[in-house]
Motif scaffolding. Structure first.
Motif, short mmCIF file in Angstrom:
data_model
loop_
_atom_site.label_atom_id
_atom_site.label_comp_id
_atom_site.label_asym_id
_atom_site.label_seq_id
_atom_site.Cartn_x
_atom_site.Cartn_y
_atom_site.Cartn_z
N THR A 146 0.84 -1.20 0.00
CA THR A 146 0.00 0.00 0.00
C THR A 146 0.88 1.25 0.00
OG1 THR A 146 -1.73 -1.16 1.23
CG2 THR A 146 -1.82 1.24 1.24
N VAL A 147 0.41 2.29 -0.71
CA VAL A 147 1.12 3.57 -0.74
C VAL A 147 0.12 4.70 -0.50
CG1 VAL A 147 2.92 2.76 -2.32
CG2 VAL A 147 0.83 3.80 -3.25
N VAL A 148 0.64 5.84 -0.03
CA VAL A 148 -0.17 7.04 0.11
C VAL A 148 -0.19 7.75 -1.24
CG1 VAL A 148 -0.39 9.28 1.25
CG2 VAL A 148 0.35 7.28 2.56
N HIS B 133 -3.63 3.57 -1.74
CA HIS B 133 -3.80 2.68 -2.89
C HIS B 133 -3.12 1.34 -2.62
CE1 HIS B 133 -4.24 1.33 -7.03
NE2 HIS B 133 -2.96 1.01 -7.01
N CYS B 134 -3.85 0.25 -2.77
CA CYS B 134 -3.31 -1.10 -2.59
C CYS B 134 -2.95 -1.66 -3.97
CB CYS B 134 -4.33 -1.99 -1.88
SG CYS B 134 -3.77 -3.71 -1.71
N SER B 135 -1.70 -2.01 -4.17
CA SER B 135 -1.26 -2.51 -5.47
C SER B 135 -1.77 -3.92 -5.75
CB SER B 135 0.27 -2.50 -5.55
OG SER B 135 0.83 -3.30 -4.53
N GLU B 136 -2.07 -4.69 -4.70
CA GLU B 136 -2.57 -6.05 -4.89
C GLU B 136 -4.02 -6.04 -5.38
OE1 GLU B 136 -2.03 -8.35 -1.40
OE2 GLU B 136 0.11 -8.71 -1.76
N SER B 137 -4.87 -5.24 -4.76
CA SER B 137 -6.28 -5.21 -5.12
C SER B 137 -6.61 -4.17 -6.18
CB SER B 137 -7.13 -4.94 -3.88
OG SER B 137 -6.89 -3.62 -3.39
N GLY B 138 -5.70 -3.17 -6.32
CA GLY B 138 -5.97 -2.08 -7.24
C GLY B 138 -6.96 -1.06 -6.71
N ILE B 139 -7.35 -1.18 -5.45
CA ILE B 139 -8.37 -0.32 -4.85
C ILE B 139 -7.71 0.87 -4.16
CG2 ILE B 139 -10.18 -0.17 -3.09
CD1 ILE B 139 -10.74 -3.14 -3.61
N THR B 140 -8.28 2.05 -4.37
CA THR B 140 -7.87 3.26 -3.65
C THR B 140 -8.97 3.63 -2.66
OG1 THR B 140 -6.56 4.09 -5.50
CG2 THR B 140 -7.25 5.70 -3.84
N GLU B 141 -8.58 3.82 -1.41
CA GLU B 141 -9.54 4.09 -0.33
C GLU B 141 -9.16 5.38 0.37
OE1 GLU B 141 -10.94 2.04 3.92
OE2 GLU B 141 -9.37 1.13 2.70
N GLN B 142 -10.16 6.20 0.70
CA GLN B 142 -9.91 7.41 1.47
C GLN B 142 -10.25 7.16 2.93
OE1 GLN B 142 -11.17 11.04 -0.34
NE2 GLN B 142 -11.04 12.24 1.54
#
Length: 552
Positions: free
Chosen positions: A428-430, A445-454
């Motif tokens: 995960t990255v900011v 942003h999680c590179s494994e799932s491709g999901i970005t969460e706020q």
């Protein structure tokens, strides 16, 4: 003036008598030993001592006491004598309590019972306590006052500078009545913040580090213009070199840009440093090392920015930002590294207003019951997570890699896994920091799932690798592609010595491409990024300095 007091409290009469007997035997000529058999009796004794105006140098408290254990007692004792040094007497089975005591009441030492022979197990600890008490003194501390805004980056920089240099200060928000009264008394306006009011009543508007240092009495000017050894950088390597250089008779000066300790000085807890089985905070380790260096005669200059290094005959010349300079026979470069900037939208604008580099322990009280995020997967990030977990509602480690195990020590991973309010988000990255006046949320942003969460976030602490502070060196010494200074065998290319080398020998192991300029700690190419190795290199550099001086 009556003698300062060593106070002991233990509910076991035999133990109480024994520790008092051993203390009187060694310290009876210079200190009055007072003993009590319960926490309540000891507090009564401290109150009476306070009323008489006597000084308490050290307090030794047993951990296991009925009604009030040693930790609870020391918490209350600190209110009466905050500058008295503190030690906890504990059985081997209670070492966890000693660690708790360090976290709760900042205990200086813990002593295992029995302590026979006292010459080996008791007296060295008491010597350390009373030496620290003497160095700090027991006179009332003259406080510096800081008036600023909670979410002002400049206000944070002032507070951080004072805290890292162990300067007592009191913080006042401009939004509070007392803060406004101080501004009015100083003839300043809210737009002038931060305002630093010194103990002698001067009001400094948005002062720089050097201005603060001079105003609060930190040493900023060298006593001479020529030294045997100039050490540039006051982290563990620089402090190690200062201790060994001064103790071995070299006229030594250590020059620090901001505050001694470097990144290690900001660490909330170092637990794998030799000789500290219960851990030690970076601030404590730094303070002890600085006092040790000064005891041997080393000068320590704070808030001095070094901008140049050159050779003039046999002298090595260090230039400061104000154009002044000092000369020496030899130099130790120990400038350490700085945390890399987090490349994410909004981070730069919110730095000092919810986004911080390093542990920033001054922010801990404001993290109370709030969500805190920490970026990084190495030991410094893990230590910060453990520290802030005592304050925050939740602490989340944001790690780019798939696991902590490749970058963090095993003991620290185990601690993190055992703390309920710490979670780890790997891969995960900011992506972005959000907020107007201060940090309010983050996009992850999680590179494994491709999901970005706020997610909601009040504080973000960044520990993402480091870069050396060596741009100021220019072409003076050979550096690698990343800016780290090359030394010893790394300077030899196909057996050839570096260009400009003037001596009829190869560079010594920690010697740079300039004879007499040595390198220690994280700034050295191929160094091991650990506190213990940095201290060792600082000591080794001094040994090599002696070899260099013998050649002259």
């Amino acid at each position: 003036m009556s003698m300062p007091i060593l106070l002991t409290v233990d509910d076991d009469p035999a133990v109480s008598r024994a520790v008092a007997r051993d203390l009187r035997r060694r310290y009876g000529q210079d200190y009055r030993v007072v003993r009590a058999t319960s926490g309540a009796d000891a507090l009564d004794a401290l109150r009476e001592i306070k009323l008489r105006g006597d000084a308490v140098a050290a307090i030794l408290a047993d951990y296991r006491m009925p009604q009030m254990d040693g930790i609870a007692f020391l918490e209350q004792a600190m209110d009466l004598f905050p500058r008295a040094r503190r030690a906890l007497l504990t059985a081997y089975a209670d070492t966890d309590a000693a660690i708790q005591a360090i976290n709760v009441v900042d205990v200086d030492h813990y002593l295992l019972k029995p302590w026979d022979p006292p010459e080996e197990k008791l007296y060295p600890v008491i010597d350390s306590l009373v030496d620290a008490w003497r160095a700090a003194g027991d006179a009332p501390v003259e406080e510096t006052k800081v008036v600023g805004h909670r979410w002002s980056a400049k206000s944070y920089a002032v507070r951080d500078f004072l805290a890292r240099n162990s300067v007592p200060y009191r913080w006042y928000s401009v939004d509070e009545a007392e803060g406004q009264r101080l501004l009015d008394a100083a003839g300043k306006q809210p737009e002038d913040i931060p305002v630093v009011i010194t103990p002698d009543g001067r009001a400094l508007v948005s002062p720089s580090g050097p201005e603060i240092a001079e105003a609060v009495g930190l040493s900023t000017q060298p006593s001479g213009d020529f030294y045997d050894l100039v050490i540039i950088g006051g982290g563990p390597a620089g402090l190690g070199a200062a201790v060994y250089g001064a103790s071995e008779g070299l006229k030594t000066v250590l020059v620090e840009r901001k505050a001694t300790g470097g990144q290690a000085g900001q660490s909330s807890r170092i637990e794998n440093y030799l000789g500290f089985p219960d851990g030690v905070s970076g601030a404590q380790l730094t303070d002890r090392a600085r006092r040790q260096a000064q005891k041997f005669g080393a000068e320590v200059l704070t808030a001095r920015d070094v901008t140049g290094l050159e050779v003039r005959g046999s002298a090595r010349v260090v230039t400061f930002g104000d154009g002044s300079e000092i000369k020496a026979h030899a130099i130790v470069l120990s400038t350490g590294v700085a945390y890399r900037a987090l490349d994410a939208a909004g981070v730069q604008e919110l730095t000092g207003r919810g986004v911080y580099y390093g542990s920033a322990s001054t922010e801990a009280p404001d993290c109370q019951d709030k969500p805190v995020y920490i970026v990084g997967g190495a030991n410094s990030a893990g230590q910060a997570a453990v520290f802030f977990s005592r304050y925050a509602a939740s602490v989340t480690l944001v790690v780019r890699g798939a696991s902590l195990r490749s970058s963090m020590s095993h003991y620290l991973i185990e601690q993190i896994e055992a703390i309920e309010n710490i979670s780890v988000r790997t891969s995960t990255v900011v992506e972005k920091a959000h907020g107007d006046e201060h940090l309010e949320s983050l996009s992850l942003h999680c590179s494994e799932s491709g999901i970005t969460e706020q997610v909601d976030a009040s504080h973000l602490f960044v520990f993402i690798g480091a870069a050396p502070r060596t741009d100021w060196l220019g072409d003076a010494v050979v550096r690698d592609d990343h800016g780290f200074v090359c030394t010893g065998p790394d300077l030899l290319v196909e057996g050839r010595r570096p260009p400009g080398w003037t001596l009829d020998r190869d560079p010594l192991y920690l010697e740079s491409s300039v004879p007499g300029v040595f390198v220690a700690g994280d700034v050295r190419a191929q160094s091991v990024k650990r506190v213990a190795s940095a201290v060792g290199e600082g000591a080794m550099a001094v040994t090599l300095v002696h070899r260099y001086l013998e050649e002259r």
